[in-house]
Enzyme design. Structure first.
Site, PDB file in Angstrom:
ATOM      1  CG  ASP A  66      -0.311  -0.450   2.489  1.00 17.69           C
ATOM      2  OD1 ASP A  66       0.922  -0.415   2.565  1.00 17.69           O
ATOM      3  OD2 ASP A  66      -1.036  -0.809   3.418  1.00 17.69           O
TER       4      ASP A  66
ATOM      5  CG  ASN B 102      -8.761  -1.644  12.196  1.00 15.24           C
ATOM      6  OD1 ASN B 102      -7.791  -2.281  11.786  1.00 15.24           O
ATOM      7  ND2 ASN B 102      -9.262  -0.606  11.561  1.00 15.24           N
TER       8      ASN B 102
ATOM      9  CD  GLU C 238      -8.524   0.710   7.806  1.00 12.45           C
ATOM     10  OE1 GLU C 238      -8.671  -0.100   8.751  1.00 12.45           O
ATOM     11  OE2 GLU C 238      -7.671   1.595   7.804  1.00 12.45           O
TER      12      GLU C 238
END
Ligand code: PGA
Length: 240
Positions: free
Chosen positions: A67, A136, A143
């Protein structure tokens, strides 16, 4: 999924470097999928030592990073291109032209994503993908969400990720809010996956990766569908 629990961060880094070096020794023109973040820095340090001692040759290796922030210039010290040059590429005998990080200045992020996946495929696919994990459960910048995108794409960072990454910036306002990221599909096409996690603050994410069923609200659970995943963590991460 195989789990290797190491005494500490150094041992985790050593184990990861051993696996990556074996991959390169067995296939000198390996295609590596690489990750940024605090977690893999020790692994990169060991790989640099192995290269400097003459044990490991990167001259035929190709790499694709997971990324990059968007938009960001490659010479910005916060860019992932800059991170990779500083923490690995500038210190080993890899051909910098064989290293690819998503282009944070791409005028058309959709085209950049499609080109990125096509280039991975043209290189023969990723042999070994190194991963971290977010608190997370994110993998790269995939995400938690109601749906996950398969290919490389532009995305918005969650508040939790912006907060977690702000430790590396002067203030939280400087953290970019968008990024280009390989999708879970691009990542799962890799022949082998090595995920690293260390420290107490990754305990919950690591436990959920092991315990939860596959769900888009925890992208890391998608690793369960892959036949060749090794999770390497330290005792603090494993025991909490
Ligand atoms: P870290 O990031 O290595 O800096 O903890 C991992 C991630 O967020 O995927």
């Amino acid at each position: 999924m195989r789990v290797i629990v190491c005494k500490d961060y150094n041992q985790m880094s050593e184990e990861a470097a051993k696996i990556i070096s074996s991959q390169i020794i067995l296939k000198p023109n390996s295609v590596l999928g690489l990750a940024t973040g605090t977690t893999p820095i020790g692994t990169y340090k060991r790989l640099i030592e192995m290269n400097k001692s003459g044990y490991l040759d990167f001259s035929k290796v190709k790499s694709f990073n997971l990324d990059e922030y968007y938009p960001i210039k490659p010479d910005n010290v916060q860019s992932y291109r800059y991170f990779m040059n500083e923490n690995l590429f500038n210190h080993v005998n890899i051909d910098i032209n064989n290293t690819r990080v998503p282009n944070g200045m791409a005028p058309d992020p959709v085209k950049e994503g499609a080109d990125y996946d096509a280039q991975i495929e043209a290189a023969g696919g990723i042999d070994l993908q190194l991963l971290g994990i977010g608190r997370n459960g994110h993998i790269a910048f995939n995400e938690p969400d109601e749906a996950l995108i398969s290919g490389t794409h532009a995305t918005s960072l969650t508040e939790d990720t912006i907060e977690a990454n702000s430790r590396l910036f002067n203030s939280i306002d400087e953290v970019p809010t968008k990024a280009l990221t390989m999708g879970m599909g691009s990542i799962l096409k890799s022949k082998m996956i090595v995920l690293l996690a260390n420290g107490k603050n990754k305990h919950n994410a690591f436990k959920k990766l092991l315990d939860e069923e596959i769900t888009t609200s925890n992208p890391s659970t998608f690793l369960k569908v892959h036949p060749n995943v090794v999770l390497i963590c330290d005792e603090e991460c494993y025991n909490g």
